[in-house]
Scaffold this motif. Structure first.
Motif, PDB file in Angstrom:
ATOM      1  N   ASN A  27     -12.572   2.455   0.991  1.00  0.00           N
ATOM      2  CA  ASN A  27     -12.485   2.229   2.437  1.00  0.00           C
ATOM      3  C   ASN A  27     -12.108   0.799   2.790  1.00  0.00           C
ATOM      4  O   ASN A  27     -12.339   0.333   3.906  1.00  0.00           O
ATOM      5  N   GLU A  28     -11.497   0.093   1.823  1.00  0.00           N
ATOM      6  CA  GLU A  28     -11.119  -1.295   2.058  1.00  0.00           C
ATOM      7  C   GLU A  28      -9.643  -1.520   1.723  1.00  0.00           C
ATOM      8  O   GLU A  28      -9.058  -0.781   0.932  1.00  0.00           O
ATOM      9  N   ALA A  29      -9.097  -2.569   2.326  1.00  0.00           N
ATOM     10  CA  ALA A  29      -7.683  -2.878   2.117  1.00  0.00           C
ATOM     11  C   ALA A  29      -7.485  -4.378   1.959  1.00  0.00           C
ATOM     12  O   ALA A  29      -8.324  -5.185   2.356  1.00  0.00           O
ATOM     13  N   ALA A  30      -6.350  -4.716   1.363  1.00  0.00           N
ATOM     14  CA  ALA A  30      -5.903  -6.107   1.273  1.00  0.00           C
ATOM     15  C   ALA A  30      -4.424  -6.138   1.623  1.00  0.00           C
ATOM     16  O   ALA A  30      -3.695  -5.174   1.366  1.00  0.00           O
TER      17      ALA A  30
ATOM     18  N   LEU B  32      -9.768  -4.089   6.693  1.00  0.00           N
ATOM     19  CA  LEU B  32      -9.041  -5.134   5.983  1.00  0.00           C
ATOM     20  C   LEU B  32     -10.050  -6.172   5.487  1.00  0.00           C
ATOM     21  O   LEU B  32     -10.721  -6.834   6.282  1.00  0.00           O
ATOM     22  N   LYS B  33     -10.143  -6.309   4.181  1.00  0.00           N
ATOM     23  CA  LYS B  33     -11.129  -7.220   3.606  1.00  0.00           C
ATOM     24  C   LYS B  33     -10.560  -8.606   3.373  1.00  0.00           C
ATOM     25  O   LYS B  33     -11.249  -9.618   3.593  1.00  0.00           O
ATOM     26  N   TYR B  34      -9.308  -8.694   2.906  1.00  0.00           N
ATOM     27  CA  TYR B  34      -8.705  -9.990   2.626  1.00  0.00           C
ATOM     28  C   TYR B  34      -7.224 -10.009   3.020  1.00  0.00           C
ATOM     29  O   TYR B  34      -6.535  -8.997   2.918  1.00  0.00           O
ATOM     30  N   ILE B  35      -6.776 -11.193   3.422  1.00  0.00           N
ATOM     31  CA  ILE B  35      -5.351 -11.463   3.611  1.00  0.00           C
ATOM     32  C   ILE B  35      -4.984 -12.524   2.576  1.00  0.00           C
ATOM     33  O   ILE B  35      -5.434 -13.674   2.661  1.00  0.00           O
TER      34      ILE B  35
ATOM     35  N   LYS C  53     -13.105  -8.549  -4.885  1.00  0.00           N
ATOM     36  CA  LYS C  53     -13.259  -7.095  -4.963  1.00  0.00           C
ATOM     37  C   LYS C  53     -12.766  -6.443  -3.678  1.00  0.00           C
ATOM     38  O   LYS C  53     -13.103  -6.880  -2.568  1.00  0.00           O
ATOM     39  N   VAL C  54     -11.977  -5.404  -3.834  1.00  0.00           N
ATOM     40  CA  VAL C  54     -11.476  -4.612  -2.712  1.00  0.00           C
ATOM     41  C   VAL C  54     -11.714  -3.150  -3.085  1.00  0.00           C
ATOM     42  O   VAL C  54     -11.026  -2.604  -3.953  1.00  0.00           O
ATOM     43  N   GLY C  55     -12.695  -2.515  -2.448  1.00  0.00           N
ATOM     44  CA  GLY C  55     -13.048  -1.154  -2.855  1.00  0.00           C
ATOM     45  C   GLY C  55     -13.461  -1.126  -4.316  1.00  0.00           C
ATOM     46  O   GLY C  55     -14.344  -1.894  -4.734  1.00  0.00           O
ATOM     47  N   ASN C  56     -12.780  -0.295  -5.110  1.00  0.00           N
ATOM     48  CA  ASN C  56     -13.097  -0.173  -6.535  1.00  0.00           C
ATOM     49  C   ASN C  56     -12.162  -0.981  -7.424  1.00  0.00           C
ATOM     50  O   ASN C  56     -12.194  -0.838  -8.651  1.00  0.00           O
ATOM     51  N   ILE C  57     -11.317  -1.804  -6.822  1.00  0.00           N
ATOM     52  CA  ILE C  57     -10.393  -2.600  -7.624  1.00  0.00           C
ATOM     53  C   ILE C  57     -10.742  -4.083  -7.508  1.00  0.00           C
ATOM     54  O   ILE C  57     -11.559  -4.481  -6.665  1.00  0.00           O
ATOM     55  N   LYS C  58     -10.112  -4.866  -8.358  1.00  0.00           N
ATOM     56  CA  LYS C  58     -10.309  -6.313  -8.328  1.00  0.00           C
ATOM     57  C   LYS C  58      -8.950  -7.000  -8.239  1.00  0.00           C
ATOM     58  O   LYS C  58      -7.966  -6.516  -8.795  1.00  0.00           O
TER      59      LYS C  58
END
Length: 469
Positions: free
Chosen positions: A22-25, A47-50, A96-101
């Motif tokens: 449920n997160e995006a970059a 949106l977690k990070y830009i 960390k963004v969702g299940n990825i790094k």
């Protein structure tokens, strides 16, 4: 996990939208942020990070507007010193963004803050790199923008870039996908491939810069043949680093329809440049005196940046009706935010009011062949590489991007023919010549491509264009 490349052809620029759970970059967003906001809403993600790979020189990023609208933090690599709040990542720092790094790999050389972002998937596998201007497909980022690195020379920067590539990127697995910030057509490199995505293993084989035997050879080859960077680059860097007005405010100011009478007064009072964005076929038939033609349907924004240069210069627009919003948006991508308004009713309203107009004499390639003789003077405004590949014998090469240097050397008492490759750039040149009072010329519709099809004029021996870059 989803990775989407959002590619903008007129700038040859790639932004990236990444979703996990449920997160995006978003990496290197373009100035207008609505497409990203629409994607976030559609996917129902936060949106977690830009992530910014560096302070861009060739376009104004959308990082500030996007952060304000989403509350997502902006991330830069080590040594970056923006004039606004941002996360300054440490080398090898993981986000960390969702299940990825996403791992920040500091890769200076193009600029000192340049950073490559390594994506590690849900299974812990290193999957992709977002290389910004560090590594392109077929090339590497130009290391000659030394003004961004204090007293460092371009040779110093090239050496640092070599170390970054060999210590951070080349040790990665061949299967890793390479997502660069730019493709063919960008002024940020000289030898880019037409593809916009590749794997690292293929770049090891095909990228000349990655196949140099040592650092000295790398420095020599990477710097060889570089043309001067466009003059607006430094201003875009300053905007990306120091901040800029919201695009919403820029659009509100620029989308101001101006009557014929007010348009004329506005131009006189403000000293605004009249920018006519209609196509060459329409412009040559009639235009407002002293206006400059840069057609929207072409490499519009880069040519505006290269020729007008000062991003703060006030502009008044003449545009095809209905295209005004697109014009202002594309101007904003390269930092030209000072649009005062546009001519209501476009050029037709000016013409109908019986105001003074001007025109460019334009002829077909066939007519040119008929008028041509051994005493004819020809000015070819294509790039030197194009001219070197093949040109009309005895034609003078005066590239459009350096017109400010040669326009004052033209003798208006002697007639000349003017052409580019297809008619887009030569009409830009024609409008600039006209604005300088130079009128004794004829522009050729269809340019060299059209002339060559007639097969009736002598041209230079063909030279492989790749050897002239």
């Amino acid at each position: 996990m989803k990775i989407e490349q959002i590619y903008t052809g007129c700038l040859a620029q790639g932004a990236y939208y990444i979703v996990s759970e449920n997160e995006a970059a978003i990496i290197d967003p373009l100035r207008e942020v609505k497409p990203y906001l629409d994607r976030l809403e559609k996917d129902n993600v936060t949106l977690k990070y830009i992530f910014e790979t560096h302070f861009h020189a060739d376009f104004v990023s959308g990082h500030l507007d996007l952060s304000k609208k989403t509350n997502a933090p902006i991330v830069y690599g080590p040594t970056a010193e923006p004039d606004f709040e941002a996360i300054i990542a440490e080398d090898n720092q993981i986000f960390k963004v969702g299940n990825i790094k996403i791992k920040a790999l500091h890769t200076p050389g193009h600029t000192m803050e340049s950073t490559t972002y390594l994506l590690i998937d849900e299974n812990g596998v290193e999957t992709a790199i977002f290389t910004g201007d560090t590594l392109f497909l077929g090339d590497v980022g130009r290391p000659d923008l030394a003004q961004k690195a204090g007293t460092m020379t371009q040779e110093d920067l090239a050496g640092i870039l070599y170390e970054s590539l060999h210590s951070k990127i080349l040790p990665l697995d061949d299967s890793i996908t390479v997502y660069p910030a730019h493709g063919a057509g960008s002024a940020c490199g000289k030898n880019m491939q037409k593809e916009t995505v590749d794997i690292l293993g293929n770049q090891r084989k095909t990228n000349y810069a990655l196949n140099q035997p040592d650092k000295a050879s790398f420095i020599k080859e990477v710097l060889d043949g570089l043309t001067a960077p466009p003059k607006y680059f430094g201003m875009n860097v300053a905007m990306n680093k120091g901040g800029y007005d919201s695009l919403d405010d820029v659009m509100t100011k620029g989308l101001n329809p101006v009557s014929v009478e007010d348009f004329e007064s506005f131009a006189e009072e403000t000293g605004a440049l009249i920018l006519d964005t209609r196509g060459p076929a329409d412009f040559h038939k009639g235009f407002i005196p002293n206006s400059i033609n840069i057609g929207l349907k072409g490499d519009f924004a880069p040519w505006v940046g290269s020729l007008i240069v000062d991003v703060k210069h006030p502009l008044l627009l003449v545009a095809d009706e209905g295209s005004e919003e697109e014009v202002i948006t594309r101007l904003s991508r390269v930092g030209f935010d000072n649009v005062l308004g546009y001519l209501k009713g476009s050029f037709n309203s000016w013409k109908s009011s019986s105001k003074e107009t001007d025109e460019v004499k334009r002829i077909s390639p066939t007519e040119f062949v008929e008028q041509f003789n051994e005493d004819s003077k020809i000015i070819d405004v294509r790039k030197f590489s194009e001219y070197s590949a093949e040109h009309i014998e005895n034609a003078y090469n005066k590239p459009l991007d350096s017109i400010s240097d040669w326009v004052t050397t033209i003798d208006d008492s002697e007639h000349f023919f003017l052409h580019c490759a297809g008619g887009y750039r030569s009409m830009i040149a024609a409008s600039i010549l006209n604005s300088h009072g130079i009128r004794n010329f004829t522009e050729i519709e269809g340019g060299f491509n059209g002339i060559k099809k007639t097969e009736k004029l002598p041209t230079s021996d063909f030279v492989c264009q790749s050897k002239t870059l």
